[in-house]
Design a protein around this motif. Sequence first.
Motif, mmCIF file in Angstrom:
data_model
loop_
_atom_site.group_PDB
_atom_site.id
_atom_site.type_symbol
_atom_site.label_atom_id
_atom_site.label_comp_id
_atom_site.label_asym_id
_atom_site.label_seq_id
_atom_site.Cartn_x
_atom_site.Cartn_y
_atom_site.Cartn_z
ATOM 1 N N ALA A 170 0.826 -1.207 0.000
ATOM 2 C CA ALA A 170 0.000 0.000 0.000
ATOM 3 C C ALA A 170 0.862 1.260 0.000
ATOM 4 C CB ALA A 170 -0.938 -0.011 1.205
ATOM 5 N N GLU A 171 1.962 1.225 0.725
ATOM 6 C CA GLU A 171 2.867 2.381 0.735
ATOM 7 C C GLU A 171 3.465 2.616 -0.647
ATOM 8 O OE1 GLU A 171 5.504 1.286 3.887
ATOM 9 O OE2 GLU A 171 4.346 2.360 5.429
ATOM 10 N N ALA A 175 2.950 5.984 -3.062
ATOM 11 C CA ALA A 175 4.114 6.714 -3.556
ATOM 12 C C ALA A 175 4.169 6.765 -5.081
ATOM 13 C CB ALA A 175 5.400 6.084 -3.010
ATOM 14 N N GLU A 176 3.728 5.695 -5.745
ATOM 15 C CA GLU A 176 3.955 5.573 -7.185
ATOM 16 C C GLU A 176 2.690 5.509 -8.032
ATOM 17 O OE1 GLU A 176 6.391 2.104 -7.602
ATOM 18 O OE2 GLU A 176 7.760 2.733 -6.011
ATOM 19 N N GLY A 177 1.530 5.237 -7.428
ATOM 20 C CA GLY A 177 0.305 5.075 -8.200
ATOM 21 C C GLY A 177 -0.232 6.391 -8.736
ATOM 22 N N GLY A 187 -4.277 4.073 1.429
ATOM 23 C CA GLY A 187 -4.218 4.791 2.704
ATOM 24 C C GLY A 187 -5.073 4.134 3.765
ATOM 25 N N GLU A 188 -6.263 3.660 3.356
ATOM 26 C CA GLU A 188 -7.156 2.992 4.305
ATOM 27 C C GLU A 188 -6.560 1.666 4.781
ATOM 28 O OE1 GLU A 188 -10.651 2.732 1.939
ATOM 29 O OE2 GLU A 188 -11.109 4.879 2.102
ATOM 30 N N ILE A 189 -5.915 0.948 3.874
ATOM 31 C CA ILE A 189 -5.268 -0.316 4.240
ATOM 32 C C ILE A 189 -4.147 -0.066 5.255
ATOM 33 C CG2 ILE A 189 -3.745 -2.145 3.357
ATOM 34 C CD1 ILE A 189 -5.486 -2.123 0.791
ATOM 35 N N ILE A 190 -3.343 0.958 5.012
ATOM 36 C CA ILE A 190 -2.243 1.276 5.932
ATOM 37 C C ILE A 190 -2.780 1.579 7.325
ATOM 38 C CG2 ILE A 190 -0.453 2.981 6.458
ATOM 39 C CD1 ILE A 190 -0.040 3.208 3.367
#
Length: 207
Positions: A170-171, A175-177, A187-190
């Motif tokens: 997820a990070e 950062a790249e998506g 963000g919700e997963i993190i």
Amino acid sequence: MNSKRSPIRQVAAAAAAGAAVLALAACGGNGGTADRPGGHAAASPSTAPSSAQQRHNAADVAFAQGMVPHHRQAVEMADLAASRAGSAEVRKLAEDIRKAQDPEIRTLSGWLASWGEDVPAEGADHSAHGAEGMMGAGEMARLEKSSGTAFDTAFMELMIRHHEGAVAMAEAERAEGAHAPAKRMAGEIITAQTGEIALMEKLLGRN
């Protein structure tokens, strides 16, 4: 004869001029509607948000294709807890994981389909898919054979590793998506899985 023909010619010329004026007005009217709300040019901006919403890149595809089997395995592990877990806390945690990740699997699969990308097949060897923190077949088999306190400990130890892998994926997406909804999901997963890792560490007596 000429004096009789002149009025007729004048009428005909006036009619032709009138038709030309009407034709020019009609052309001007058609051009004008393109800039009004009902015209083609004005319609283009209204489609822009939809196009931007669908914008994606290779990182988005990798995130979705990696997270689908990753989530499926987490749900598979959570399903085992219903009949094998020894503590109510572990059963509740497993149910929360299942409720959160089942809908995300459907959303991720829908994005891949809309992008014309392959949706990972169900039943494939999870560990071979390349997603971080995945359990191997042997680890899943041992989890299936355990129950009570032994299951609780194994479930949480394996799920912590699993969650850490999901957080790393997820990070990378954040950062790249490029796909805004995918970045929001990341963000919700993190947030959710970092909290669940802390809970499991506490239940295991590590903090």
